[in-house]
Design an enzyme around this catalytic site. Structure first.
Site, PDB file in Angstrom:
ATOM      1  N   ARG A  69       0.851  -1.214   0.000  1.00 49.83           N
ATOM      2  CA  ARG A  69       0.000   0.000   0.000  1.00 49.83           C
ATOM      3  C   ARG A  69       0.874   1.246   0.000  1.00 49.83           C
ATOM      4  O   ARG A  69       0.578   2.237  -0.673  1.00 49.83           O
ATOM      5  CB  ARG A  69      -0.932  -0.009   1.211  1.00 49.83           C
ATOM      6  CG  ARG A  69      -2.056  -1.024   1.089  1.00 49.83           C
ATOM      7  CD  ARG A  69      -2.976  -1.008   2.312  1.00 49.83           C
ATOM      8  NE  ARG A  69      -3.590   0.304   2.495  1.00 49.83           N
ATOM      9  CZ  ARG A  69      -4.091   0.702   3.680  1.00 49.83           C
ATOM     10  NH1 ARG A  69      -4.024  -0.073   4.744  1.00 49.83           N
ATOM     11  NH2 ARG A  69      -4.649   1.877   3.784  1.00 49.83           N
ATOM     12  N   GLN A 100      -8.766  10.732   7.578  1.00 49.77           N
ATOM     13  CA  GLN A 100      -8.680   9.349   8.071  1.00 49.77           C
ATOM     14  C   GLN A 100      -7.652   8.583   7.233  1.00 49.77           C
ATOM     15  O   GLN A 100      -7.328   7.442   7.535  1.00 49.77           O
ATOM     16  CB  GLN A 100     -10.047   8.653   7.948  1.00 49.77           C
ATOM     17  CG  GLN A 100     -11.142   9.314   8.753  1.00 49.77           C
ATOM     18  CD  GLN A 100     -12.497   8.717   8.428  1.00 49.77           C
ATOM     19  OE1 GLN A 100     -12.954   7.750   9.065  1.00 49.77           O
ATOM     20  NE2 GLN A 100     -13.155   9.264   7.419  1.00 49.77           N
ATOM     21  N   VAL A 102      -4.169   7.470   5.377  1.00 48.01           N
ATOM     22  CA  VAL A 102      -2.796   7.276   5.876  1.00 48.01           C
ATOM     23  C   VAL A 102      -1.781   7.591   4.779  1.00 48.01           C
ATOM     24  O   VAL A 102      -0.602   7.272   4.888  1.00 48.01           O
ATOM     25  CB  VAL A 102      -2.605   5.832   6.417  1.00 48.01           C
ATOM     26  CG1 VAL A 102      -3.424   5.647   7.695  1.00 48.01           C
ATOM     27  CG2 VAL A 102      -2.976   4.773   5.373  1.00 48.01           C
ATOM     28  N   HIS A 118      -5.734   8.516  11.712  1.00 47.92           N
ATOM     29  CA  HIS A 118      -5.400   7.086  11.688  1.00 47.92           C
ATOM     30  C   HIS A 118      -3.937   6.840  11.355  1.00 47.92           C
ATOM     31  O   HIS A 118      -3.583   5.768  10.866  1.00 47.92           O
ATOM     32  CB  HIS A 118      -6.317   6.356  10.685  1.00 47.92           C
ATOM     33  CG  HIS A 118      -7.752   6.381  11.115  1.00 47.92           C
ATOM     34  ND1 HIS A 118      -8.804   6.183  10.258  1.00 47.92           N
ATOM     35  CD2 HIS A 118      -8.325   6.626  12.332  1.00 47.92           C
ATOM     36  CE1 HIS A 118      -9.953   6.274  10.925  1.00 47.92           C
ATOM     37  NE2 HIS A 118      -9.689   6.560  12.178  1.00 47.92           N
ATOM     38  N   CYS A 129       9.630  -0.514  21.368  1.00 45.88           N
ATOM     39  CA  CYS A 129      10.061   0.701  22.114  1.00 45.88           C
ATOM     40  C   CYS A 129       9.475   1.980  21.509  1.00 45.88           C
ATOM     41  O   CYS A 129       9.598   3.056  22.074  1.00 45.88           O
ATOM     42  CB  CYS A 129      11.590   0.787  22.132  1.00 45.88           C
ATOM     43  SG  CYS A 129      12.333   1.242  20.560  1.00 45.88           S
ATOM     44  N   CYS A 157      16.315  -1.241  19.755  1.00 46.96           N
ATOM     45  CA  CYS A 157      16.079  -2.410  20.638  1.00 46.96           C
ATOM     46  C   CYS A 157      15.954  -3.716  19.864  1.00 46.96           C
ATOM     47  O   CYS A 157      15.661  -4.769  20.454  1.00 46.96           O
ATOM     48  CB  CYS A 157      14.806  -2.178  21.465  1.00 46.96           C
ATOM     49  SG  CYS A 157      13.292  -2.436  20.508  1.00 46.96           S
TER      50      CYS A 157
HETATM   51  N1  APR Z   1     -15.608  10.270  -4.846  1.00 42.59           N
HETATM   52  C1  APR Z   1     -16.380  10.406  -3.732  1.00 42.59           C
HETATM   53  N2  APR Z   1     -16.629   9.387  -2.885  1.00 42.59           N
HETATM   54  C2  APR Z   1     -16.073   8.193  -3.170  1.00 42.59           C
HETATM   55  C3  APR Z   1     -15.271   7.971  -4.313  1.00 42.59           C
HETATM   56  C4  APR Z   1     -15.043   9.082  -5.158  1.00 42.59           C
HETATM   57  N3  APR Z   1     -14.285   8.960  -6.267  1.00 42.59           N
HETATM   58  N4  APR Z   1     -14.878   6.656  -4.321  1.00 42.59           N
HETATM   59  C5  APR Z   1     -15.408   6.100  -3.213  1.00 42.59           C
HETATM   60  N5  APR Z   1     -16.137   7.008  -2.547  1.00 42.59           N
HETATM   61  C6  APR Z   1     -16.850   6.847  -1.283  1.00 42.59           C
HETATM   62  C7  APR Z   1     -17.524   5.521  -1.094  1.00 42.59           C
HETATM   63  O1  APR Z   1     -18.871   5.588  -1.561  1.00 42.59           O
HETATM   64  C8  APR Z   1     -17.462   5.365   0.429  1.00 42.59           C
HETATM   65  O2  APR Z   1     -18.599   5.949   1.043  1.00 42.59           O
HETATM   66  O3  APR Z   1     -15.843   6.920  -0.284  1.00 42.59           O
HETATM   67  C9  APR Z   1     -16.236   6.150   0.838  1.00 42.59           C
HETATM   68  C10 APR Z   1     -15.062   5.278   1.233  1.00 42.59           C
HETATM   69  O4  APR Z   1     -15.456   4.598   2.399  1.00 42.59           O
HETATM   70  P1  APR Z   1     -14.433   3.564   3.076  1.00 42.59           P
HETATM   71  O5  APR Z   1     -13.839   2.706   2.036  1.00 42.59           O
HETATM   72  O6  APR Z   1     -15.171   2.952   4.239  1.00 42.59           O
HETATM   73  O7  APR Z   1     -13.254   4.481   3.628  1.00 42.59           O
HETATM   74  P2  APR Z   1     -13.264   5.404   4.912  1.00 42.59           P
HETATM   75  O8  APR Z   1     -14.620   5.970   5.178  1.00 42.59           O
HETATM   76  O9  APR Z   1     -12.160   6.364   4.740  1.00 42.59           O
HETATM   77  O10 APR Z   1     -12.878   4.347   6.070  1.00 42.59           O
HETATM   78  C11 APR Z   1     -12.665   4.849   7.368  1.00 42.59           C
HETATM   79  O11 APR Z   1     -11.958   2.642   8.076  1.00 42.59           O
HETATM   80  O12 APR Z   1     -10.792   0.706   7.574  1.00 42.59           O
HETATM   81  C12 APR Z   1     -10.760   1.890   8.312  1.00 42.59           C
HETATM   82  O13 APR Z   1      -8.835   3.027   9.023  1.00 42.59           O
HETATM   83  C13 APR Z   1      -9.600   2.746   7.887  1.00 42.59           C
HETATM   84  O14 APR Z   1      -9.497   5.163   7.698  1.00 42.59           O
HETATM   85  C14 APR Z   1     -10.253   4.020   7.353  1.00 42.59           C
HETATM   86  C15 APR Z   1     -11.610   4.018   8.046  1.00 42.59           C
END
Ligand code: APR
Length: 250
Positions: A69, A100, A102, A118, A129, A157
């Site tokens: 990633r 959120q 990374v 996150h 450590c 460590c």
């Molecule tokens: N434009 C707008 N929205 C989009 C697009 C796009 N091109 N592509 C995807 N999406 C929307 C999807 O419809 C979804 O609602 O973005 C959202 C992505 O949701 P997730 O995949 O759940 O990601 P996120 O909300 O950031 O997840 C939160 O969950 O797994 C943990 O730590 C991880 O930070 C992450 C947290």
């Protein structure tokens, strides 16, 4: 609410909070987590990859997946969302970026201050450590996820180096959460961009903003239920943010 009305709010806002999720980086080629078929959690098992227990059980599988990633992020470029948000900073009195994600795409688009709830793929540290580890920036991509890579060892460590992200079951960084909640409670416009809004405590932030009288706008390619006091722009994050910033300021 049409973009023209939201643009009016943006023009007069005192403090704008932008809250981004994986959907903001999707158009840079970074996989989201929960999109059907393409989402990371559709294709990989969180319990084997995104927990401290998973790392201790199989450090090479976990580190290899995060390294895959990280290489994707290194290869990626900021997209129109990151650029529109960076541009916003020069048009509003106060802008707070809470993510959120990374990755470092906000920073590479020119936003110097970003609150990472996150953690970051670019801040690995010793699992024992806590010492920071300098991760090299290799150019070559890794084969599609699933390669095992022995994690580096801590120079202090000799413990394993772990990814600098917040895993399921772990607390958010104190300062990041405190700053994010304070900004949500202070802002008068809260733009939630590309997040499914189901992972807490991050998902609390729009509610905190709403409770303090802010205008809350969700920008997402997929419509989901919101309260009658919130607003929704359905569309890709790039096209929506571009239209919004152009309508408001250009
Ligand atoms: N434009 C707008 N929205 C989009 C697009 C796009 N091109 N592509 C995807 N999406 C929307 C999807 O419809 C979804 O609602 O973005 C959202 C992505 O949701 P997730 O995949 O759940 O990601 P996120 O909300 O950031 O997840 C939160 O969950 O797994 C943990 O730590 C991880 O930070 C992450 C947290």
């Amino acid at each position: 609410m049409p973009i023209t009305k939201i643009a009016e709010h943006l023009r007069v806002a005192r403090h704008v909070v932008v809250f981004t999720g994986a959907g903001a980086s999707a158009e840079s080629g970074i996989p989201t987590f929960r999109d059907t078929l393409t989402g990371l959690w559709e294709n990989f098992d969180t319990s084997k990859l995104a927990t401290a227990e998973a790392f201790r059980a199989d450090p090479s599988l976990c580190w290899g997946w995060y390294e895959w990633r990280r290489r994707k992020v290194i290869q990626a470029q900021p997209n129109g969302v990151h650029n529109a948000i960076a541009l916003l900073a020069s048009h509003v009195p106060k802008l707070t970026i809470i993510t959120q994600n990374v990755d470092d795409l906000h920073e590479r688009a020119g936003s110097p201050v970003v609150t990472h709830l996150h953690g970051s793929l670019h801040s690995p540290r010793c699992i024992d450590c806590g010492s920071a580890h300098e991760a090299p920036l290799p150019s070559e991509p890794l084969p599609e996820a699933g390669i095992r890579i022995e994690p580096p060892r801590c120079t202090s460590c000799n413990g394993y180096v772990r990814p600098g992200v917040v895993w399921f079951g772990e607390m958010l960084p104190d300062e990041a959460w405190t700053d994010a909640l304070a900004a949500a409670k202070d802002c008068d416009l809260f733009l939630s961009i590309g997040t499914s809004g189901i992972v807490y405590p991050a998902a609390e932030l729009p509610f905190a903003a709403l409770a303090n009288g802010a205008t809350v706008v969700h920008i997402n390619s997929l419509r989901f239920a919101i309260s009658s006091q919130e607003f929704f722009i359905q569309g890709t994050a790039t096209s929506s943010m571009k239209s919004l910033v152009e309508e408001a300021f250009l």
